[in-house]
Scaffold this active site. Structure first.
Site, PDB file in Angstrom:
ATOM      1  N   ASP A   1       0.835  -1.198   0.000  1.00  0.00           N
ATOM      2  CA  ASP A   1       0.000   0.000   0.000  1.00  0.00           C
ATOM      3  C   ASP A   1       0.870   1.248   0.000  1.00  0.00           C
ATOM      4  O   ASP A   1       1.767   1.397   0.836  1.00  0.00           O
ATOM      5  CB  ASP A   1      -0.900  -0.001   1.244  1.00  0.00           C
TER       6      ASP A   1
ATOM      7  N   TYR B   1       2.603   9.968   0.011  1.00  0.00           N
ATOM      8  CA  TYR B   1       3.765   9.381   0.684  1.00  0.00           C
ATOM      9  C   TYR B   1       5.069   9.750  -0.025  1.00  0.00           C
ATOM     10  O   TYR B   1       6.137   9.615   0.563  1.00  0.00           O
ATOM     11  CB  TYR B   1       3.658   7.856   0.743  1.00  0.00           C
TER      12      TYR B   1
ATOM     13  N   HIS C   1      -7.854   9.770  -1.020  1.00  0.00           N
ATOM     14  CA  HIS C   1      -7.155   9.677   0.263  1.00  0.00           C
ATOM     15  C   HIS C   1      -7.945  10.273   1.428  1.00  0.00           C
ATOM     16  O   HIS C   1      -7.804   9.831   2.571  1.00  0.00           O
ATOM     17  CB  HIS C   1      -5.796  10.358   0.162  1.00  0.00           C
TER      18      HIS C   1
ATOM     19  N   SER D   1     -10.804   6.639   1.433  1.00  0.00           N
ATOM     20  CA  SER D   1     -10.086   6.540   2.698  1.00  0.00           C
ATOM     21  C   SER D   1     -10.524   7.678   3.601  1.00  0.00           C
ATOM     22  O   SER D   1     -10.730   8.805   3.131  1.00  0.00           O
ATOM     23  CB  SER D   1      -8.574   6.600   2.455  1.00  0.00           C
ATOM     24  N   ASN D   2     -10.674   7.384   4.876  1.00  0.00           N
ATOM     25  CA  ASN D   2     -11.081   8.377   5.873  1.00  0.00           C
ATOM     26  C   ASN D   2     -12.486   8.920   5.625  1.00  0.00           C
ATOM     27  O   ASN D   2     -12.827  10.003   6.121  1.00  0.00           O
ATOM     28  CB  ASN D   2     -10.068   9.535   5.915  1.00  0.00           C
TER      29      ASN D   2
ATOM     30  N   GLN E   1     -10.542   2.812   3.547  1.00  0.00           N
ATOM     31  CA  GLN E   1      -9.379   2.652   4.422  1.00  0.00           C
ATOM     32  C   GLN E   1      -9.501   3.638   5.579  1.00  0.00           C
ATOM     33  O   GLN E   1      -9.581   4.850   5.367  1.00  0.00           O
ATOM     34  CB  GLN E   1      -8.081   2.886   3.634  1.00  0.00           C
TER      35      GLN E   1
ATOM     36  N   SER F   1      -2.613   2.058  10.416  1.00  0.00           N
ATOM     37  CA  SER F   1      -2.068   2.315  11.763  1.00  0.00           C
ATOM     38  C   SER F   1      -2.676   1.381  12.808  1.00  0.00           C
ATOM     39  O   SER F   1      -3.173   1.840  13.847  1.00  0.00           O
ATOM     40  CB  SER F   1      -2.280   3.779  12.171  1.00  0.00           C
ATOM     41  N   PRO F   2      -2.643   0.062  12.575  1.00  0.00           N
ATOM     42  CA  PRO F   2      -3.273  -0.857  13.537  1.00  0.00           C
ATOM     43  C   PRO F   2      -2.591  -0.875  14.902  1.00  0.00           C
ATOM     44  O   PRO F   2      -3.162  -1.404  15.861  1.00  0.00           O
ATOM     45  CB  PRO F   2      -3.152  -2.218  12.840  1.00  0.00           C
TER      46      PRO F   2
ATOM     47  N   LYS G   1       2.742  -0.744   9.039  1.00  0.00           N
ATOM     48  CA  LYS G   1       3.797  -0.149   8.219  1.00  0.00           C
ATOM     49  C   LYS G   1       5.156  -0.333   8.882  1.00  0.00           C
ATOM     50  O   LYS G   1       5.324  -0.098  10.083  1.00  0.00           O
ATOM     51  CB  LYS G   1       3.504   1.329   7.962  1.00  0.00           C
TER      52      LYS G   1
END
Length: 285
Positions: free
Chosen positions: A47, A52, A110, A149-150, A171, A198-199, A240
């Site tokens: 991912d 990034y 994103h 995402s978000n 995500q 970010s688990p 990550k």
């Protein structure tokens, strides 16, 4: 490490590995090595994102990983600031060029707002325009699946009501101490697979004594417990790291958290991200 071979089916039938490698904060010049290490260990899901700044390196790693491209699931994200059709359409092609790939397995918007106005103003029109560009790229087979995402409930409804494709993925920030139960259920009801980024709460769970004690009872590390938690929620987990030893440990999660412990973890609230609260995804603004 059987988790590395396990898959979910997205709503359109595309298979997505249940565990992936997140690459946020991996520099572009180090991303290729990180991807190659992950693939050698057995990861098949990588991912990245335009934001990034490492799509070039990730793509190089994918192309030189020594396995067929069709064996790998690669996802990236449209920059949060892009809220118009023309820029979105051009940016999709730019991501493909940077990655050096003919197609991407998943591309997401994103954020429903630009980062400078996260959870702020109304960008409904812009999100619909960006989504149309993603839908067209999906039809053109540049993207095998598309998502967001978000996105909160209202953000999802805006896309679903106006689009022709229900997002395949949302995500979200999901970890022990931050479990958006209602949103997870809403996504599940709509056939939208949730990816948990970010688990480990951007490392903050390493400081949590309750989680550390529970991890000891299972004979695992705190990261392993946290990753297993997100997997048992039914999400795709995206820890990550650029460290191969951590990659191996993160995939060594073939154990089961009991229903009682899952309930305790689900009911926890822990959203203090320390200095990392400067990032909108952690501060909520």
């Amino acid at each position: 490490m059987s988790i590395l071979t396990e898959r979910y089916n997205l709503a359109n039938g595309v298979e997505i590995p249940r565990l992936g490698l997140g690459t946020w904060f991996i520099d572009d010049d180090k991303a290729a090595d990180a991807v190659r290490s992950a693939v050698e260990i057995g990861y098949r899901h990588i991912d990245t994102a335009q934001a990034y700044g490492n799509e070039r390196g990730v793509g190089q790693g994918i192309r030189t990983a020594g396995v067929p491209r069709s064996d790998l699931f690669v996802s990236t994200k449209l920059a949060a600031e892009i809220k118009d059709y023309d820029t979105a359409a051009a940016s999709i092609d730019e991501s493909l060029d940077r990655l050096g790939l003919e197609y991407v397995d998943l591309m997401l918007i994103h954020s429903p707002q630009p980062w400078a106005d996260f959870r702020g103003g109304d960008y409904a029109d812009g999100n619909r325009a960006a989504w149309r560009a993603l839908e067209e790229a999906h039809t053109a087979e540049k993207l095998r699946a598309i998502g967001v995402s978000n996105f909160l409930e209202a953000d999802l409804e805006n896309i679903i009501d106006s689009g022709t494709v229900v997002p395949h993925v949302n995500q979200l920030l999901v970890h022990v101490g931050n479990t958006p139960t209602d949103l997870l259920k809403s996504c599940d009801d709509r056939g939208i697979r949730v990816q948990a980024y970010s688990p480990i709460a951007h490392g903050q769970m390493l400081k949590n004594s309750f989680v550390a004690e529970m991890a000891k009872t299972y004979g695992v590390t705190v990261p392993q417990l946290c990753i297993r938690y997100t997997l048992q929620l039914g999400t795709v987990s995206l820890p990550k790291t650029a460290n191969p030893d951590h990659m191996r440990a993160n995939a060594d999660v073939d154990f089961e958290i009991s229903d009682v412990d899952m309930a305790d973890l689900r009911n926890m609230e822990a959203r203090d991200y320390g200095d990392d609260s400067r990032f909108p995804v952690y501060s909520g603004k």
